[in-house]
Design a protein around this motif. Structure first.
Motif, PDB file in Angstrom:
ATOM      1  N   ALA A 234       0.833  -1.212   0.000  1.00 10.16           N
ATOM      2  CA  ALA A 234       0.000   0.000   0.000  1.00 10.16           C
ATOM      3  C   ALA A 234       0.863   1.256   0.000  1.00 10.16           C
ATOM      4  CB  ALA A 234      -0.934  -0.010   1.201  1.00 10.16           C
ATOM      5  N   VAL A 235       1.966   1.229   0.736  1.00 12.00           N
ATOM      6  CA  VAL A 235       2.857   2.391   0.763  1.00 12.00           C
ATOM      7  C   VAL A 235       3.516   2.566  -0.599  1.00 12.00           C
ATOM      8  CG1 VAL A 235       5.010   3.274   1.757  1.00 12.00           C
ATOM      9  CG2 VAL A 235       3.246   2.329   3.247  1.00 12.00           C
ATOM     10  N   ARG A 236       3.939   1.453  -1.204  1.00 10.10           N
ATOM     11  CA  ARG A 236       4.613   1.505  -2.502  1.00 10.10           C
ATOM     12  C   ARG A 236       3.687   2.030  -3.600  1.00 10.10           C
ATOM     13  NH1 ARG A 236       6.086  -3.950  -3.906  1.00 10.10           N
ATOM     14  NH2 ARG A 236       6.407  -4.148  -1.694  1.00 10.10           N
ATOM     15  N   THR A 237       2.399   1.739  -3.494  1.00 12.41           N
ATOM     16  CA  THR A 237       1.442   2.198  -4.511  1.00 12.41           C
ATOM     17  C   THR A 237       0.728   3.482  -4.088  1.00 12.41           C
ATOM     18  OG1 THR A 237      -0.260   0.742  -3.591  1.00 12.41           O
ATOM     19  CG2 THR A 237       1.062  -0.134  -5.417  1.00 12.41           C
ATOM     20  N   PHE A 238       1.249   4.148  -3.071  1.00 16.16           N
ATOM     21  CA  PHE A 238       0.726   5.437  -2.588  1.00 16.16           C
ATOM     22  C   PHE A 238      -0.724   5.362  -2.129  1.00 16.16           C
ATOM     23  CE2 PHE A 238       4.057   6.403  -5.693  1.00 16.16           C
ATOM     24  CZ  PHE A 238       4.956   7.038  -4.852  1.00 16.16           C
ATOM     25  N   ARG A 239      -1.116   4.230  -1.548  1.00 18.96           N
ATOM     26  CA  ARG A 239      -2.470   4.087  -1.007  1.00 18.96           C
ATOM     27  C   ARG A 239      -2.494   4.260   0.504  1.00 18.96           C
ATOM     28  NH1 ARG A 239      -4.296  -1.093  -4.678  1.00 18.96           N
ATOM     29  NH2 ARG A 239      -3.999  -0.005  -6.631  1.00 18.96           N
ATOM     30  N   ALA A 240      -1.312   4.211   1.132  1.00 19.67           N
ATOM     31  CA  ALA A 240      -1.207   4.411   2.580  1.00 19.67           C
ATOM     32  C   ALA A 240       0.041   5.249   2.841  1.00 19.67           C
ATOM     33  CB  ALA A 240      -1.115   3.075   3.298  1.00 19.67           C
ATOM     34  N   PRO A 241      -0.005   6.122   3.846  1.00 21.44           N
ATOM     35  CA  PRO A 241       1.157   6.986   4.105  1.00 21.44           C
ATOM     36  C   PRO A 241       2.315   6.263   4.804  1.00 21.44           C
ATOM     37  CG  PRO A 241      -0.601   7.479   5.646  1.00 21.44           C
ATOM     38  CD  PRO A 241      -1.147   6.480   4.674  1.00 21.44           C
ATOM     39  N   LEU A 242       2.023   5.215   5.591  1.00 22.98           N
ATOM     40  CA  LEU A 242       3.079   4.511   6.306  1.00 22.98           C
ATOM     41  C   LEU A 242       2.662   3.091   6.633  1.00 22.98           C
ATOM     42  CD1 LEU A 242       2.794   4.700   9.905  1.00 22.98           C
ATOM     43  CD2 LEU A 242       2.059   6.831   8.889  1.00 22.98           C
ATOM     44  N   ASP A 243       3.623   2.296   7.116  1.00 20.47           N
ATOM     45  CA  ASP A 243       3.383   0.898   7.461  1.00 20.47           C
ATOM     46  C   ASP A 243       3.247   0.785   8.978  1.00 20.47           C
ATOM     47  OD1 ASP A 243       3.397  -1.818   7.877  1.00 20.47           O
ATOM     48  OD2 ASP A 243       5.450  -2.121   7.206  1.00 20.47           O
ATOM     49  N   PRO A 244       2.025   0.677   9.523  1.00 22.34           N
ATOM     50  CA  PRO A 244       1.865   0.590  10.974  1.00 22.34           C
ATOM     51  C   PRO A 244       2.328  -0.755  11.539  1.00 22.34           C
ATOM     52  CG  PRO A 244      -0.267   0.420   9.908  1.00 22.34           C
ATOM     53  CD  PRO A 244       0.737   0.732   8.837  1.00 22.34           C
ATOM     54  N   ALA A 245       2.450  -1.774  10.722  1.00 23.81           N
ATOM     55  CA  ALA A 245       2.901  -3.082  11.205  1.00 23.81           C
ATOM     56  C   ALA A 245       4.378  -3.068  11.571  1.00 23.81           C
ATOM     57  CB  ALA A 245       2.632  -4.148  10.152  1.00 23.81           C
ATOM     58  N   SER A 246       5.144  -2.170  10.993  1.00 24.17           N
ATOM     59  CA  SER A 246       6.574  -2.118  11.305  1.00 24.17           C
ATOM     60  C   SER A 246       6.817  -1.656  12.741  1.00 24.17           C
ATOM     61  CB  SER A 246       7.302  -1.194  10.326  1.00 24.17           C
ATOM     62  OG  SER A 246       6.846   0.134  10.478  1.00 24.17           O
ATOM     63  N   ALA A 247       5.875  -0.947  13.323  1.00 22.97           N
ATOM     64  CA  ALA A 247       6.021  -0.501  14.713  1.00 22.97           C
ATOM     65  C   ALA A 247       5.931  -1.672  15.685  1.00 22.97           C
ATOM     66  CB  ALA A 247       4.954   0.535  15.044  1.00 22.97           C
ATOM     67  N   ARG A 248       5.267  -2.757  15.293  1.00 21.33           N
ATOM     68  CA  ARG A 248       5.113  -3.935  16.156  1.00 21.33           C
ATOM     69  C   ARG A 248       6.229  -4.953  15.979  1.00 21.33           C
ATOM     70  NH1 ARG A 248       1.693  -4.675  20.129  1.00 21.33           N
ATOM     71  NH2 ARG A 248       1.554  -6.845  19.569  1.00 21.33           N
ATOM     72  N   ARG A 249       7.217  -4.648  15.182  1.00 23.81           N
ATOM     73  CA  ARG A 249       8.244  -5.624  14.827  1.00 23.81           C
ATOM     74  C   ARG A 249       8.926  -6.245  16.040  1.00 23.81           C
ATOM     75  NH1 ARG A 249      11.044  -6.048   9.685  1.00 23.81           N
ATOM     76  NH2 ARG A 249      12.133  -7.998   9.952  1.00 23.81           N
ATOM     77  N   GLY A 250       9.415  -5.478  16.974  1.00 24.07           N
ATOM     78  CA  GLY A 250      10.094  -6.023  18.138  1.00 24.07           C
ATOM     79  C   GLY A 250       9.209  -6.144  19.359  1.00 24.07           C
ATOM     80  N   ALA A 251       7.942  -5.790  19.232  1.00 27.13           N
ATOM     81  CA  ALA A 251       7.051  -5.752  20.393  1.00 27.13           C
ATOM     82  C   ALA A 251       6.426  -7.105  20.727  1.00 27.13           C
ATOM     83  CB  ALA A 251       5.942  -4.731  20.150  1.00 27.13           C
ATOM     84  N   LEU A 252       6.390  -8.024  19.785  1.00 25.04           N
ATOM     85  CA  LEU A 252       5.766  -9.318  20.038  1.00 25.04           C
ATOM     86  C   LEU A 252       6.693 -10.211  20.848  1.00 25.04           C
ATOM     87  CD1 LEU A 252       4.231 -10.063  16.531  1.00 25.04           C
ATOM     88  CD2 LEU A 252       3.044  -9.291  18.559  1.00 25.04           C
ATOM     89  N   LEU A 253       6.095 -11.062  21.677  1.00 20.27           N
ATOM     90  CA  LEU A 253       6.885 -11.997  22.479  1.00 20.27           C
ATOM     91  C   LEU A 253       7.548 -13.033  21.586  1.00 20.27           C
ATOM     92  CD1 LEU A 253       4.360 -12.691  25.375  1.00 20.27           C
ATOM     93  CD2 LEU A 253       6.402 -11.266  25.461  1.00 20.27           C
ATOM     94  N   LYS A 254       8.689 -13.523  22.021  1.00 19.79           N
ATOM     95  CA  LYS A 254       9.404 -14.552  21.274  1.00 19.79           C
ATOM     96  C   LYS A 254       8.645 -15.879  21.377  1.00 19.79           C
ATOM     97  CE  LYS A 254      13.109 -12.127  20.351  1.00 19.79           C
ATOM     98  NZ  LYS A 254      13.634 -11.858  19.062  1.00 19.79           N
TER      99      LYS A 254
END
Length: 60
Positions: free
Chosen positions: A24-44
């Motif tokens: 969506a970001v690459r095709t200019f349909r979304a301004p940013l990737d909110p999933a990247s903020a959760r990258r290190g937040a999930l438990l192992k």
């Protein structure tokens, strides 16, 4: 999902959503990737290693 004990599913879901949002970001349909903020937040995910059967007789 993570609170219910399904950490592996939560990791896979975050990865899938990140792929969708990156598109969506690459095709200019979304301004940013909110999933990247959760990258290190999930438990192992705890991995349980098990030995393999190397004897053909025991294998059957």
């Amino acid at each position: 999902m993570e609170k219910s004990g399904r950490q592996e599913t939560a990791h896979r879901l975050r990865g899938t959503l990140a792929t969708v949002f990156r598109y969506a970001v690459r095709t200019f349909r979304a301004p940013l990737d909110p999933a990247s903020a959760r990258r290190g937040a999930l438990l192992k995910v705890e991995v349980t290693h098990r030995p393999s059967i190397t004897d053909e007789v025991k294998l059957g």
